[in-house]
Design an enzyme around this catalytic site. Structure first.
Site, mmCIF file in Angstrom:
data_model
loop_
_atom_site.group_PDB
_atom_site.id
_atom_site.type_symbol
_atom_site.label_atom_id
_atom_site.label_comp_id
_atom_site.label_asym_id
_atom_site.label_seq_id
_atom_site.Cartn_x
_atom_site.Cartn_y
_atom_site.Cartn_z
ATOM 1 C CG ASP A 167 8.403 -44.275 -18.177
ATOM 2 O OD1 ASP A 167 9.303 -44.723 -18.910
ATOM 3 O OD2 ASP A 167 8.557 -44.041 -16.964
ATOM 4 C CG ASP A 219 15.044 -44.430 -14.306
ATOM 5 O OD1 ASP A 219 14.792 -44.219 -15.504
ATOM 6 O OD2 ASP A 219 14.224 -44.900 -13.509
HETATM 7 C C1 GLA Z 1 10.919 -45.137 -15.348
HETATM 8 C C2 GLA Z 1 11.391 -43.759 -15.807
HETATM 9 C C3 GLA Z 1 11.649 -42.888 -14.584
HETATM 10 C C4 GLA Z 1 10.396 -42.797 -13.707
HETATM 11 C C5 GLA Z 1 9.954 -44.205 -13.309
HETATM 12 C C6 GLA Z 1 8.634 -44.173 -12.549
HETATM 13 O O1 GLA Z 1 11.920 -45.835 -14.703
HETATM 14 O O2 GLA Z 1 12.554 -43.877 -16.588
HETATM 15 O O3 GLA Z 1 12.072 -41.602 -14.979
HETATM 16 O O4 GLA Z 1 9.380 -42.117 -14.382
HETATM 17 O O5 GLA Z 1 9.799 -45.014 -14.465
HETATM 18 O O6 GLA Z 1 8.207 -45.443 -12.194
#
Ligand code: GLA
Length: 601
Positions: free
Chosen positions: A180, A267
């Site tokens: 990430d 997301d």
């Molecule tokens: C980010 C990523 C998500 C997830 C969250 C976890 O937002 O884009 O897919 O992994 O972190 O905290």
């Protein structure tokens, strides 16, 4: 003359990220993930409220429901597994991963990984390319955040690539890692929690609101370094790397060299609009995906919210869209609670086969008119296409596609099988029409003949393209509407690419100054193309084949069709002229590759 000399002569400004060359180690990574990865991830359904028990329950179901046999083998832990960093290791939170508590007081996820492996599954883990994580910054009240001093809470991998790779891949045996990027985006010196000493400052490499200010070259270097460390740490195995930089910082330029999948947007959420937003963010990037490097519009929401057992039409649409994109199929629902209908959707073999087609071509947007959209994916067999006819809206809609716009013969015998209903759809006068309910997608397997024998057009081979930036920066935009360096049938700004009054489905709309490489693999005899700059131009375009200049010309609004003889050639390079006079777009119209035909005497 070398490409560098040409670029200098043309005054093109090819930037650092564009010129990053994959190291042998990173190239070896790209050999894996020949088809889009499939599996399960807890984040969509559990957020950070899960541990070993929840993950194992889902893993059991992947096996017992037959999902693993269909390909869903990656079981990927997301954020929330770590407790703190301690010198050369990371301590696991044993309250939620009890098997990680070893008799000597240390912690290890090896027992957890071994259990998954014994079940025939693969084990995935999560880290951040910066010092800190997404949850630490964005959900300070969520359970399972890292604990301890400022330094101990720095569980991200920045500055620890070799150490973390040795731990995660060699000692613990993980096969997959999502990397990430909040740590490289959300901890600038002006952030309140940084100013008050909760976290150390990390100069953002991704500037979320002003993408043009991101330091793409440095972010790429960090992922490159991690990819090298991962392969070394895995001692010969090739862990898959899932890059989670949300389509920002020019990931199109570099992500394919350092990871097997790369997120294209923020997301997903279990709503229709969020699903479409993420779909759109990947749909414009067909030229940037292929075997070993897939666009990732995020985990599936099939089974959740607007895609649950009470919304089967929308759930089938969501699954269809991910399949036609050749997106990774990472389930994000609770397998303990899904209805038989949802189980049938994620288990549909024909849909999975479209996603996993061995040629690895992402679907290309054919048309978009109001709520109607058509996306077509070239399948491994010549003349076979998966076609998604999508009703994005909330009213019924009749939608058509012309075989000619798919590059197929309008007169040859053609069948269209609806992979959800199993019915055969009528093909009349070279056209397929379907009536769609609100939010319905018809996913068809169309089997016909190419419009021209032995001719491939760009939409027949997007996986064989490699596109590089030449330094032109489009204005700041939101990620899904970002300027795309090159698209088939559309201009970089998303408008249809027109030629003589109709959309040029065989053309490439490109950014001035871009360079496109096409892997010819010695299969073609001839290439024809029609270079054109829509407005005022004063630059030169170049066409090179296996490094030799075959054509060079001053770009102009007039058509200058070019035919190149390319027998036995491995690579075609199309280099657009630099931006000039405010003109930032260029087109390679009507690109046709005529296959080499071996005749028997
Ligand atoms: C980010 C990523 C998500 C997830 C969250 C976890 O937002 O884009 O897919 O992994 O972190 O905290």
């Amino acid at each position: 003359m070398t490409i560098g000399a040409h670029i200098r002569r043309l005054g093109l400004n090819i930037t650092g990220a564009a010129l990053l060359v994959a190291t042998p180690a990173a190239q070896a990574e790209a050999q894996s993930a020949a088809t889009p990865p499939m599996g399960w991830n807890p984040y969509n359904v559990f957020d950070l409220n899960y541990g070993e028990a929840e993950v194992m329950a889902q893993a059991d179901l992947l096996v017992s429901l037959g999902l693993a046999r269909l390909g869903y083998v990656h079981v990927n832990v997301d954020d929330g597994w770590w407790l703190r960093r301690e010198d050369d290791t990371i301590r696991v939170r044993t309250t939620i991963y009890p098997s990680a508590a070893l008799p000597d007081g240390s912690t290890s996820l090896r027992p957890f990984v071994d259990r998954l492996h014994a079940m025939g599954l693969k084990a995935g883990i999560y880290t951040d390319i910066g010092l800190n994580t997404c949850s630490q910054r964005w959900r300070p009240r969520t359970p399972n955040l890292p604990e301890g001093t400022v330094r101990q809470r720095e569980v991200g991998t920045y500055g620890h690539h070799a150490q973390d790779a040795a731990l995660l891949f060699a000692r613990w045996g993980f096969d997959f890692i999502k990397v990430d990027a909040c740590g490289a985006a959300d901890y600038g010196a002006d952030v309140k929690e940084v100013r008050d000493g909760t976290f150390r400052a990390f100069t953002p490499l991704i500037v979320r609101e002003r993408p043009q200010r991101s330091d793409a070259a440095e972010l790429a270097r960090q992922y490159a370094s991690f990819a090298d460390a991962a392969r070394r740490g895995a001692s010969g195995r090739s862990p898959l790397i899932s890059i989670c930089a949300w389509g920002q910082a020019d990931v199109n330029d570099w992500a394919r060299r350092y990871g097997q999948m790369s997120r294209t947007s923020f997301d997903i959420a279990p709503t229709w609009d969020a699903m479409l937003f993420n779909f759109d963010s990947a749909a414009s990037r067909a030229l940037f995906a292929g075997p070993g490097h897939w666009n990732d519009p995020d985990m599936l929401e099939v089974g959740n919210g607007a895609f649950d057992g009470a919304h089967l039409t929308a759930a089938r649409a969501h699954m269809s869209l991910w399949a036609v994109l050749a997106a990774p199929l990472i389930l994000g629902n609770d397998l303990r609670r899904m209805t038989p209908e949802i189980a049938a959707i994620i288990s549909n073999r024909e849909v999975i086969a479209i996603d996993q087609d061995p040629a690895g071509h992402q679907g290309v947007v054919v048309s978009r008119d109001g709520d109607g959209q058509v996306v077509a994916k070239a399948l491994a067999t010549t003349g076979h296409k998966a076609v998604a006819l999508i009703n994005r809206g909330t009213n019924p809609l009749t939608l058509s596609v012309e075989l000619a716009d798919l590059g197929l013969s309008a007169t040859a015998p053609t069948t269209a099988r609806d992979v959800w209903s199993g019915e055969t759809r009528a093909v009349r006068n070279g056209r397929i029409s379907v009536s769609l309910k609100p939010q319905e997608t018809a996913l068809l397997r169309v089997e016909g003949r190419p419009a021209e024998d032995n001719v491939d057009r760009p939409a027949d081979l997007p996986a064989r393209f490699d596109v590089a930036d030449a330094g032109y920066k489009a204005p700041d935009r939101t990620p899904a509407r970002q300027w795309v360096l090159a698209q088939i049938g559309f201009r970089p700004d998303g408008q249809p690419l027109m030629l003589d009054g109709v959309q040029d489905h065989a053309g490439l709309g490109v950014t001035a100054g871009s360079r496109i490489r096409i892997d010819l693999a010695g299969r073609y005899d001839r290439v024809s193309v029609d270079p054109r700059m829509p407005g005022k131009a004063n630059g030169t375009y170049l066409i090179r084949v296996d490094g030799r200049m075959l054509a060079e010309g001053v770009a102009s609004p007039q058509a200058h069709p070019i035919v190149l003889h390319v027998r036995d050639a491995r690579q075609l390079e199309l280099i657009a002229p630099p931006p000039s006079g405010g003109n930032t777009q260029f087109a390679w119209h009507n690109l046709r590759l005529t296959r080499r035909v071996t005749t028997r005497s």
